[in-house]
Motif scaffolding. Structure first.
Motif: not given
Length: 320
Positions: A74-94
């Protein structure tokens, strides 16, 4: 149940094989490689403060190859967000549900490159996973799996645009070490192409599940009451040193005991001796100390403080 002598001999054999395997990539860095595996088999994390191009990424990749585990960077930069590290929940429309997409933190060995370039909010995303080996997103807990280790790096020279790591996060790193530049002989061997393999081409030494068993085995190394007393007095001495504003915590004392157990087993012993503690005290405790600004201005370092404590503090003195 305490470790038996024959188990200590087997532990030493595997430990030496792991170190030798990584040294095919990192020439002349025996001590740092041993410290890195000591941190891994203690169930801890490693902070590398070093210059660019010294082999930090190669170390993490080579360790992952050696234990046949997964590796992410993981390349840490000032614009990196917590979700970029841990992962995110995405809504599955199907399906009509939220589906969790895992981030790069879900690997056996995670290289957090230039960790101090990310904002404190992003850095805080590592607090739970480094301590609990789990990530909580939207109220749902996700285990990282075992083994799990974070190897973080920071550049000691270029400080523009960086954020100082908070003490709570520094305290979660079992050790702080430095690779440094190779000596002349090692540099010559590198230039002559003596590094046998690239980091991604190493053969595995042990499977990842064996590493978990080695971590559990290391916890059975015997620690005498006098050793616990010695470690306790070292930690207490850091709190009362005149140059120190904030000394080592109880977590630091526990980390030193855990690391000393692995160090003893790596030497083929089933018990800890004071020399194990002395060998690791600087790497385990120095980064946990916050010095007085006047002491820093006078050139005092945390390494100096720990070194002086080890010299001044007798091993067998009774607890006060």
């Amino acid at each position: 149940m305490s470790m038996k002598p024959e188990q200590a001999a087997g532990f030493q054999k595997v430990f030496d094989k792991l170190v030798e395997n990584v040294e095919q990539v990192l020439l002349g860095k025996n001590r740092t490689v041993r410290l890195a595996f000591t941190a891994m088999l203690s169930g801890g994390h490693l902070l590398l403060e070093d210059f660019p191009g010294t082999g930090k990424t190669s170390l993490a990749r080579a360790m992952a190859q050696s234990v046949q585990g997964s590796h992410s960077r993981i390349q840490f930069t000032p614009d990196l967000l917590p979700g970029d590290i841990t992962g995110v929940s995405i809504f599955d429309q199907k399906q009509g549900v939220f589906e969790f997409h895992r981030g790069p933190i879900f690997s056996n060995i995670v290289l957090a490159d230039e960790i101090n370039r990310a904002s404190p909010k992003t850095q805080s995303a590592l607090l739970e996973v480094m301590e609990e080996h789990q990530v909580t997103v939207d109220g749902v807990t996700h285990e990282t799996g075992e083994p799990f280790m974070v190897i973080a790096t920071q550049n000691p020279i270029e400080q523009a645009g960086t954020y100082r790591l908070p003490e709570a996060q520094l305290d979660r790193f079992l050790m702080k070490a430095s690779l440094g530049y190779p000596d002349h002989a090692s540099t010559m061997r590198i230039l002559e192409g003596s590094a046998k393999k690239a980091a991604g081409e190493l053969d595995g030494v042990v499977p990842a599940d064996m590493v978990v068993k080695l971590i559990e085995l290391a916890r059975t190394v015997h620690v005498d009451t006098e050793i616990n007393d010695y470690v306790s007095r070292i930690v207490e001495a850091t709190r009362f040193a005149p140059e120190v504003r904030l000394g080592a915590s109880v977590r630091g004392a526990l980390a030193l005991i855990r690391a000393s157990r692995v160090h003893a087993a790596a030497q083929g012993r089933h018990f800890v001796i004071p020399d194990d503690v002395k060998a690791l005290a600087d790497s385990v405790l120095s980064h946990r100390l916050v010095l007085d600004p006047e002491a820093e201005f006078d050139g005092v370092t945390a390494n100096n403080v720990v070194g002086k404590i080890l010299i001044d503090l007798p091993v067998g003195a009774p607890a006060e």
